[in-house]
Write a protein that holds these residues in place. Sequence first.
Motif, PDB file in Angstrom:
ATOM      1  N   PRO A   2       0.818  -1.210   0.000  1.00 54.45           N
ATOM      2  CA  PRO A   2       0.000   0.000   0.000  1.00 54.45           C
ATOM      3  C   PRO A   2       0.851   1.258   0.000  1.00 54.45           C
ATOM      4  CG  PRO A   2      -0.825  -1.580   1.598  1.00 54.45           C
ATOM      5  CD  PRO A   2       0.483  -2.104   1.109  1.00 54.45           C
ATOM      6  N   ASN A   3       0.373   2.285  -0.692  1.00 56.07           N
ATOM      7  CA  ASN A   3       1.180   3.489  -0.833  1.00 56.07           C
ATOM      8  C   ASN A   3       1.478   4.148   0.499  1.00 56.07           C
ATOM      9  OD1 ASN A   3       1.124   6.734  -1.387  1.00 56.07           O
ATOM     10  ND2 ASN A   3       2.274   5.578  -2.923  1.00 56.07           N
ATOM     11  N   GLY A   4       0.536   4.122   1.421  1.00 55.12           N
ATOM     12  CA  GLY A   4       0.778   4.736   2.722  1.00 55.12           C
ATOM     13  C   GLY A   4       1.926   4.068   3.455  1.00 55.12           C
ATOM     14  N   ALA A   5       1.951   2.734   3.439  1.00 52.15           N
ATOM     15  CA  ALA A   5       3.037   2.003   4.107  1.00 52.15           C
ATOM     16  C   ALA A   5       4.369   2.244   3.411  1.00 52.15           C
ATOM     17  CB  ALA A   5       2.714   0.509   4.134  1.00 52.15           C
ATOM     18  N   GLU A   6       4.348   2.279   2.089  1.00 51.60           N
ATOM     19  CA  GLU A   6       5.582   2.535   1.336  1.00 51.60           C
ATOM     20  C   GLU A   6       6.112   3.931   1.625  1.00 51.60           C
ATOM     21  OE1 GLU A   6       7.148   2.441  -3.310  1.00 51.60           O
ATOM     22  OE2 GLU A   6       5.058   2.070  -2.828  1.00 51.60           O
ATOM     23  N   PRO A 146      -5.542   6.974  -1.041  1.00 53.51           N
ATOM     24  CA  PRO A 146      -5.599   5.604  -0.504  1.00 53.51           C
ATOM     25  C   PRO A 146      -6.013   4.597  -1.572  1.00 53.51           C
ATOM     26  CG  PRO A 146      -6.694   7.136   0.984  1.00 53.51           C
ATOM     27  CD  PRO A 146      -6.388   7.906  -0.261  1.00 53.51           C
ATOM     28  N   ASP A 147      -5.279   3.475  -1.649  1.00 54.48           N
ATOM     29  CA  ASP A 147      -5.684   2.423  -2.571  1.00 54.48           C
ATOM     30  C   ASP A 147      -6.783   1.591  -1.917  1.00 54.48           C
ATOM     31  OD1 ASP A 147      -4.455   0.759  -0.740  1.00 54.48           O
ATOM     32  OD2 ASP A 147      -2.661   0.438  -1.945  1.00 54.48           O
ATOM     33  N   VAL A 148      -7.200   0.517  -2.585  1.00 56.71           N
ATOM     34  CA  VAL A 148      -8.344  -0.261  -2.111  1.00 56.71           C
ATOM     35  C   VAL A 148      -8.082  -0.842  -0.715  1.00 56.71           C
ATOM     36  CG1 VAL A 148      -9.784  -2.282  -2.554  1.00 56.71           C
ATOM     37  CG2 VAL A 148      -9.134  -0.785  -4.441  1.00 56.71           C
ATOM     38  N   ASP A 149      -6.878  -1.395  -0.520  1.00 55.42           N
ATOM     39  CA  ASP A 149      -6.565  -1.999   0.784  1.00 55.42           C
ATOM     40  C   ASP A 149      -6.555  -0.953   1.888  1.00 55.42           C
ATOM     41  OD1 ASP A 149      -6.336  -4.565  -0.250  1.00 55.42           O
ATOM     42  OD2 ASP A 149      -4.224  -4.284  -0.767  1.00 55.42           O
ATOM     43  N   GLU A 150      -5.929   0.183   1.620  1.00 57.59           N
ATOM     44  CA  GLU A 150      -5.877   1.247   2.628  1.00 57.59           C
ATOM     45  C   GLU A 150      -7.269   1.796   2.910  1.00 57.59           C
ATOM     46  OE1 GLU A 150      -1.637   3.428   2.191  1.00 57.59           O
ATOM     47  OE2 GLU A 150      -2.964   3.627   0.491  1.00 57.59           O
ATOM     48  N   MET A 151      -8.075   1.947   1.839  1.00 65.45           N
ATOM     49  CA  MET A 151      -9.421   2.473   2.037  1.00 65.45           C
ATOM     50  C   MET A 151     -10.262   1.508   2.866  1.00 65.45           C
ATOM     51  SD  MET A 151     -11.318   5.062   1.611  1.00 65.45           S
ATOM     52  CE  MET A 151     -10.610   6.058   0.292  1.00 65.45           C
ATOM     53  N   ARG A 152     -10.089   0.212   2.636  1.00 63.36           N
ATOM     54  CA  ARG A 152     -10.849  -0.752   3.434  1.00 63.36           C
ATOM     55  C   ARG A 152     -10.446  -0.657   4.907  1.00 63.36           C
ATOM     56  NH1 ARG A 152     -12.851  -6.864   2.903  1.00 63.36           N
ATOM     57  NH2 ARG A 152     -13.066  -7.249   5.127  1.00 63.36           N
ATOM     58  N   ALA A 153      -9.146  -0.522   5.154  1.00 61.41           N
ATOM     59  CA  ALA A 153      -8.689  -0.402   6.539  1.00 61.41           C
ATOM     60  C   ALA A 153      -9.261   0.853   7.195  1.00 61.41           C
ATOM     61  CB  ALA A 153      -7.160  -0.385   6.583  1.00 61.41           C
ATOM     62  N   GLU A 154      -9.318   1.948   6.442  1.00 59.40           N
ATOM     63  CA  GLU A 154      -9.868   3.193   6.989  1.00 59.40           C
ATOM     64  C   GLU A 154     -11.361   3.043   7.275  1.00 59.40           C
ATOM     65  OE1 GLU A 154      -8.249   5.642   7.998  1.00 59.40           O
ATOM     66  OE2 GLU A 154      -6.282   5.456   7.025  1.00 59.40           O
ATOM     67  N   ILE A 155     -12.089   2.392   6.358  1.00 60.15           N
ATOM     68  CA  ILE A 155     -13.532   2.204   6.544  1.00 60.15           C
ATOM     69  C   ILE A 155     -13.804   1.339   7.772  1.00 60.15           C
ATOM     70  CG2 ILE A 155     -15.600   1.177   5.533  1.00 60.15           C
ATOM     71  CD1 ILE A 155     -14.443   1.914   2.773  1.00 60.15           C
ATOM     72  N   GLU A 156     -13.081   0.215   7.870  1.00 55.58           N
ATOM     73  CA  GLU A 156     -13.289  -0.678   9.012  1.00 55.58           C
ATOM     74  C   GLU A 156     -12.923   0.005  10.326  1.00 55.58           C
ATOM     75  OE1 GLU A 156     -10.980  -4.120   7.766  1.00 55.58           O
ATOM     76  OE2 GLU A 156     -12.835  -5.236   7.556  1.00 55.58           O
ATOM     77  N   LEU A 182     -14.997   3.769  -2.965  1.00 55.16           N
ATOM     78  CA  LEU A 182     -14.427   5.001  -2.418  1.00 55.16           C
ATOM     79  C   LEU A 182     -12.972   5.215  -2.789  1.00 55.16           C
ATOM     80  CD1 LEU A 182     -16.018   5.056   1.153  1.00 55.16           C
ATOM     81  CD2 LEU A 182     -16.720   6.321  -0.883  1.00 55.16           C
ATOM     82  N   ALA A 183     -12.307   4.210  -3.338  1.00 55.12           N
ATOM     83  CA  ALA A 183     -10.934   4.414  -3.801  1.00 55.12           C
ATOM     84  C   ALA A 183     -10.914   5.523  -4.843  1.00 55.12           C
ATOM     85  CB  ALA A 183     -10.374   3.121  -4.391  1.00 55.12           C
ATOM     86  N   GLY A 184      -9.918   6.396  -4.754  1.00 55.23           N
ATOM     87  CA  GLY A 184      -9.824   7.514  -5.693  1.00 55.23           C
ATOM     88  C   GLY A 184     -10.177   8.852  -5.084  1.00 55.23           C
TER      89      GLY A 184
END
Length: 513
Positions: A2-6, A146-156, A182-184
């Motif tokens: 994920p871009n945030g982690a990178e 946020p990409d899809v994985d990051e967005m899912r983590a934020e939503i949860e 919500l990605a994008g």
Amino acid sequence: MPNGAETKLLLESYLLARIPFVSARTVERGRFLEILAEVADAKTFDIRVHTLSQGLRDLKTKQVISDDKSLLGALDMVGDLFQSRSNVTVVFTDVQHLGEDNEVSRRFADLAALAEEHGGCIVVISSDPVWKPLQRMGMSLALDLPDVDEMRAEIEGFLRQYSGAIPIEWGPQEFDQAASILAGITKIEALNILSTFVVKKSIVKDDLVALTRMKDSIFSELSGIERVVLNPADNKVGGLEGLRQWLDRKRSLLTMDLRDRGMRAPRGVLLIGVPGCGKSLSAKAIASDWQLPLYRLDMGAIFGAYVGQSENRLREALATADSVSPCVLWIDEIEKGLAGAGTESTGVTTRLVGQFLYWLQESRGRVFVVATANDVRALPQELLRTGRFDDMFFLDLPEPDERREIIEIYLRKYLRVQVPAELVSELVELSEGFAGSDLNAAVTEIGYEAIRVGDDNVPFDFYLKAFNNIIPLLRSAPERVEEIRQLRDRAIPASGRARTPEKIGGSRRVVLG
């Protein structure tokens, strides 16, 4: 990754290495500062942050170091700070025009040189490029949306705090779909949308449809594409059973997470055929049935008068479509913008074709493209290659049962009386050779008369007269229809009816379903 982690790993390595100047390209200042705070906590960095609203303050304690909010005043103070202390990191959040050779960019270059001498580090958060001589004094990183994985983590993470307080019907599948939708957009935009669902005291599965509409509302002024307002009652399509079945199979795939199979979401269809047979209406019907926003890209309006203007306009339009995805992108009469590639006088067209094909092939945005063309022979062959669009369909003049369905759709729409089945059958016979638009025109004339004299007072003879007065394209220009029909064997019949195989200029298309 994920871009945030990178971004976090890169930022940590730059600070540990004491890179004197770091430019962070992002539109999410708050999210970047959150990442920076996590790095500071883990490695106990001494970090100060300057904003035009609060001046210079300590990142961890929030204590104000200086209430001088001006940028130039902050630069002077940071210069003194670097000379008096070592290993200090200062973050600037509101810097304008740093991509130019001016007083501010040169002051930053001087400060970066001072930081290098004293083990200091300057971090500039900006969405704009940085002056090259300044950039060469350090390193750069980018924090994407946020990409899809990051967005899912934020939503949860956001909804977890309301677990038990309000009913939440979403399971793993709904969280996956919500993240895809919500990605994008930025993290704060996504959380603002979710907050509107929280205040109604429940999160239900039907909210996934509303997510798309609310995301769409963020983009009030779009660049390069036009938002098409949909009225479901106006977008009923008769016939085209083969195309409709194909679309039904693709519908759920647009918002599924297909990465574990190494596949992308459906890319779209190219619709060709006889004018007036429902190509443009199909684009509206797809968006309406799939409950997705519809945007129209006018290829003819892409061309500009200046060098590079057309390419920039197309690039901007396609980037906008990716941003608002999932959506349906309607490109009407695509041959008007992409025809003639490869000729001596169309260098711009050739570049546009290349740019469009690259996006069509490589973009991972959940944009379902519906392109229509009246003359597919005018299109570059590269566009028709397998893998560009998911499939190509031919829309022919409707058969009797299709004409009946279309006529009944328009009769129900325009009239307030039940029309006898015997009369409908007679209208079907009279309309041999009619396109869908011809049928619409004939029933519209009946509707006008119904408004004038009353629905019950329209004589049956008027129904027949309205249909007899229509001169379809098959009668006015039969050679044109026959010319277009020569292309039928290049595409799947949208009617779903199998034809007698005839090999004409290439491989056969197989009817699916």
